[in-house]
Design an enzyme around this catalytic site. Structure first.
Site, short mmCIF file in Angstrom:
data_model
loop_
_atom_site.label_atom_id
_atom_site.label_comp_id
_atom_site.label_asym_id
_atom_site.label_seq_id
_atom_site.Cartn_x
_atom_site.Cartn_y
_atom_site.Cartn_z
N GLU A 185 0.83 -1.21 0.00
CA GLU A 185 0.00 0.00 0.00
C GLU A 185 0.87 1.26 0.00
OE1 GLU A 185 -4.39 1.22 1.76
OE2 GLU A 185 -3.14 -0.15 2.93
N TYR B 178 -0.15 -7.61 -1.47
CA TYR B 178 -1.19 -6.84 -0.81
C TYR B 178 -2.51 -7.42 -1.29
CZ TYR B 178 -4.14 -2.83 0.44
OH TYR B 178 -5.13 -2.02 0.95
N ASP C 232 0.38 -7.93 3.59
CA ASP C 232 -0.94 -7.74 4.18
C ASP C 232 -1.89 -8.70 3.47
OD1 ASP C 232 -3.42 -6.93 5.00
OD2 ASP C 232 -3.22 -4.84 4.35
N ASN D 93 -4.85 -9.45 4.55
CA ASN D 93 -6.21 -8.96 4.75
C ASN D 93 -7.14 -10.04 5.30
OD1 ASN D 93 -7.10 -6.24 4.46
ND2 ASN D 93 -6.38 -6.26 2.34
N ASP E 298 -1.34 2.57 10.07
CA ASP E 298 -2.31 1.82 10.88
C ASP E 298 -1.90 0.37 11.01
OD1 ASP E 298 -2.77 1.43 8.18
OD2 ASP E 298 -4.95 1.50 8.32
#
Length: 264
Positions: free
Chosen positions: A35, A105, A144, A146, A241
């Site tokens: 990201e 990602y 990530d 997710n 984050d």
């Protein structure tokens, strides 16, 4: 070998929040980002001549994208899935002598789950791609993903059941990936550890109270398990984050070579 993965949620913003201080401190052999949210030419990083930089920008501005900074020279680099264009910049694969490294990602299913069907189809293609690589040499996957795989990977499992990133379907895809020959390095070392998270929402006091999700991973081909020296989550590092996750691997190149020679 020291590897780091970090979803920076916008590299330019993260640089203004201490990225370079962490990068220089951790002294990684390979540093992977997800990201990055930028286009070519929008940032210039002074990382030292020993690092080679590889970028996979999304076509959409300010969206997605991945990068790898490595001081180990790769034999080859591939962007996206094999023989496939990937407009969201989600995957980079580097080939080294003893292994492949894939940073990813994974697409988000969205809050309303409108992208869940695409996400599940993407998971199947990605798993098949990893298996093709693994048939040639071991693979290290980071990024990530997710998804919080197990209930201990999320603070409030009951109230989040069925939400994006914690649907049964997404968790089952993660289980299937692991069952096909890959190992979650952190869970391998810490099978029962709770309160170990890598992402927190931006709601007030959430991170301070550690109400988080573990959705950033280092997965390895299961035959590399004996070489996992450490896997950790640097939750004290801010700037995004997400926080960085780290994998330390003992040298396995000679061991794998000797195994190949024995087989041949």
């Amino acid at each position: 070998m020291n590897l780091v993965s970090w979803n920076v949620n916008g590299l330019r913003a993260c640089v203004n929040k201490g990225f370079l201080e962490y990068f220089n401190h951790i002294n990684a052999d390979i540093f992977c980002l997800q990201e990055i949210k930028l286009q070519e030419g929008q940032i210039h990083l002074e990382l030292g001549e020993e690092y080679k930089l590889f970028w996979n920008y999304a076509q959409k501005k300010g969206y997605s994208g991945t990068a790898i900074f490595t001081r180990i020279n790769p034999l080859s680099v591939r962007y996206g899935l094999e023989e496939e264009t990937e407009p969201e910049g989600r995957i980079i694969t580097l080939e080294f002598e003893a292994f492949y490294l894939v940073t990813v990602y994974t697409p988000n299913a969205k809050r309303d789950l409108s992208r869940l069907p695409y996400r599940l189809e993407w998971e199947d293609r990605f798993r098949n791609y990893l298996l093709e690589l693994d048939a040639r040499k071991p693979v290290i996957i980071c990024g990530d993903l997710n998804v919080a795989h197990q209930e201990i990977d999320i603070k409030n499992a009951k109230s989040n059941r069925g939400n994006s990133g914690f649907t049964d379907e997404e968790r089952e895809k993660m289980t299937l990936l692991l069952e096909t020959g890959f190992t979650d390095s952190f869970r391998f070392l810490y099978p029962e550890r709770t309160d170990a998270y890598s992402w927190w929402s931006n709601m007030p006091k959430v991170r301070e109270r550690n109400v988080g999700w573990r959705i950033d991973y280092f997965l390895v081909s299961s035959r590399l398990r004996p070489f996992i020296a450490d896997a950790r989550i640097d939750s004290d590092i801010y700037g995004s984050d997400h926080c960085p996750v780290v994998l330390e691997m003992a040298d396995f190149s000679e061991s794998l070579l000797s195994q190949e020679n024995t087989i041949s």
